[in-house]
Design an enzyme around this catalytic site. Structure first.
Site, PDB file in Angstrom:
ATOM      1  N   LEU A  23       0.854  -1.286  -0.262  1.00 52.74           N
ATOM      2  CA  LEU A  23      -0.161   0.198  -0.098  1.00 52.74           C
ATOM      3  C   LEU A  23       0.885   1.166   0.006  1.00 52.74           C
ATOM      4  O   LEU A  23       0.344   2.564   0.311  1.00 52.74           O
ATOM      5  CB  LEU A  23      -1.052  -0.087   1.214  1.00 52.74           C
ATOM      6  CG  LEU A  23      -2.062  -1.132   1.187  1.00 52.74           C
ATOM      7  CD1 LEU A  23      -2.750  -1.153   2.285  1.00 52.74           C
ATOM      8  CD2 LEU A  23      -2.745  -1.445  -0.199  1.00 52.74           C
ATOM      9  N   ASP A  52      24.260 -11.113   1.798  1.00 54.74           N
ATOM     10  CA  ASP A  52      24.764 -12.027   0.233  1.00 54.74           C
ATOM     11  C   ASP A  52      26.276 -11.615   0.202  1.00 54.74           C
ATOM     12  O   ASP A  52      26.837 -12.618  -0.189  1.00 54.74           O
ATOM     13  CB  ASP A  52      23.839 -11.151  -0.814  1.00 54.74           C
ATOM     14  CG  ASP A  52      24.082 -12.008  -2.038  1.00 54.74           C
ATOM     15  OD1 ASP A  52      24.084 -13.133  -1.939  1.00 54.74           O
ATOM     16  OD2 ASP A  52      24.347 -11.300  -3.001  1.00 54.74           O
TER      17      ASP A  52
END
Lengths: 264, 158
Positions: A74, A127
């Site tokens: 939203l 990562d």
């Protein structure tokens, strides 16, 4: 306090911000990724297999901020005027502190963008380092501060301010725009508690006369609790300048009623 | 925290929730100048007795924007009445405990008389004009502090 993303039926709902006034919005968020000391050393020595960890994570954070609306259902798509992602390598605590600042001249807050930037920068750090360290964890992702907007500024750690209104220094807060000509009314301190109301707006066409006396009369006609406004002790300011009953009112004026002051 | 400065006159005012240092203002006023002959400061503290004998705390509310503007105006009026080199006003808002400093006024001038009088004047005007309101908390409940006639008489002296 109402959740703005839920409609009256409790369904998810994107807030219509079309009528909000554009203001300078700013949010700062932070978080950290905890890792083993030797991983941190490799990171600072730029010796990790995937290359320059911090530069990559910074770009990832900035990119993520710009694409927040694609991730969080939203959220509105925003044209951010500034995104800055910073890192503080903390050898003493074996972690990298990540912070992000987002800025916008617009109608919605930018805290989701700042939080997304921090989150994705942390994920990218993970990562980039995961080949040598699987024990890493991300924690304390939080909003640190927020400026601009109708709900006023926020600073983590400060107690909820007891101040009234949300004007920045030297400016008069106009708040939400009325559809038709109106004045915004504020009740401060003891008056707010007596009237059980802090902010309201009233159409100019509802005033019997377009002055403070007319405003008092219109409010009095609405509800007896506004009778206290006619008390001789009650003071009034229009656009933050002291005013009396005969002072004229025009569209968008901010009118504040308050008791005698007791500072110092 | 808000901080504004008037142009030309060396006046700065601040409204903040956090505590201020007891030597607040000295450094910025004295920095790179030696023409100041007197600095008078006033620090107001939270008493543990006021309208009731057992005040346990205080909540200070203000009207952001108007507060800072009013404080600047009071500083400007002081500068019109006396030959002043600098004015600093810091006022706290939010929750305070007995013993906590609430307000600090610093006035710098070439001579002590101006500084003493201006500091006194600024406090009298601040107490009767700046939009701050105190709510006292005591063991018997909380109540809004009422304005004092004596404060208005004090302000009328000038």
């Amino acid at each position: 306090m109402q959740l703005t993303h839920l409609n009256t039926r409790g369904e998810a709902n994107m807030v219509d911000v079309g009528d909000k006034r554009e203001t300078r919005r700013e949010a700062v968020a932070s978080g950290r990724i905890v890792m083993q000391p030797k991983t941190l050393q490799l990171l600072t020595d730029n010796a990790l297999p995937k290359g320059d960890v911090l530069a990559t994570a910074r770009i990832a954070g900035i990119q993520a901020a710009k694409r927040t609306h694609e991730l969080i259902p939203l959220c509105h798509a925003l044209a951010l005027s500034k995104v800055a992602v910073d890192f503080d390598v903390d050898h003493a605590n074996g972690c990298v502190h990540v912070s992000a600042l987002c800025r916008l001249d617009g109608r919605t807050g930018v805290e989701m963008e700042a939080l997304t930037a921090v989150s994705v920068a942390c994920l990218t750090l993970y990562d980039m380092c995961k080949a040598v360290d699987k024990e890493m964890y991300i924690e304390a992702v939080q909003l640190d501060s927020k400026r601009g907007g109708v709900r006023g500024d926020y600073q983590r750690g400060l107690p909820e301010p007891i101040v009234t209104g949300g004007s920045a220094v030297g400016e008069v807060r106009l708040g939400e725009r009325c559809a038709s000509p109106c004045v915004r009314v504020k009740f401060l301190a003891e008056l707010r508690e007596q009237i059980e109301e802090s902010d309201m707006s009233i159409g100019l066409d509802q005033l019997p006369s377009r002055d403070v006396a007319g405003l008092k009369a219109a409010l009095n006609a609405q509800d007896a609790r506004f009778g206290v406004l006619s008390d001789q002790r009650t003071l009034c300011a229009i656009n933050q300048v002291m005013a009396n009953d005969s002072a004229r009112l025009t569209d968008e004026d901010e009118v504040a009623f308050f008791p005698p002051v007791t500072g110092g | 925290m808000t901080n504004i400065e008037a142009t030309e006159l060396d006046i700065s005012v601040r409204v903040q929730q956090v505590p201020f240092a007891m030597d607040e203002g000295y450094e910025s006023v004295l920095h790179q100048r030696s023409d100041i002959g007197a600095i008078v400061t006033f620090t107001g503290l939270v008493r543990d007795f006021n309208e009731t004998p057992d005040v346990t705390g205080l909540t200070l509310e203000h009207y952001p924007g108007m507060t800072e503007r009013t404080l600047i105006q009071i500083g400007e009026q002081a500068c019109q009445r006396w030959e002043l080199q600098a004015v600093r006003i810091v006022h706290r808002v939010g929750d305070l405990a007995p013993g906590d400093p609430i307000v600090r006024v610093l006035v710098a001038s070439a001579h002590r008389r101006e500084a003493f009088q201006a500091c006194d004047f600024i406090m009298d005007y601040l107490k009767t004009q700046a939009p701050f309101w105190k709510k006292e908390h005591s063991r018997h409940g909380a109540y809004w502090v009422q304005e004092r006639h004596a404060d208005h008489q004090d302000a009328a002296r000038w």
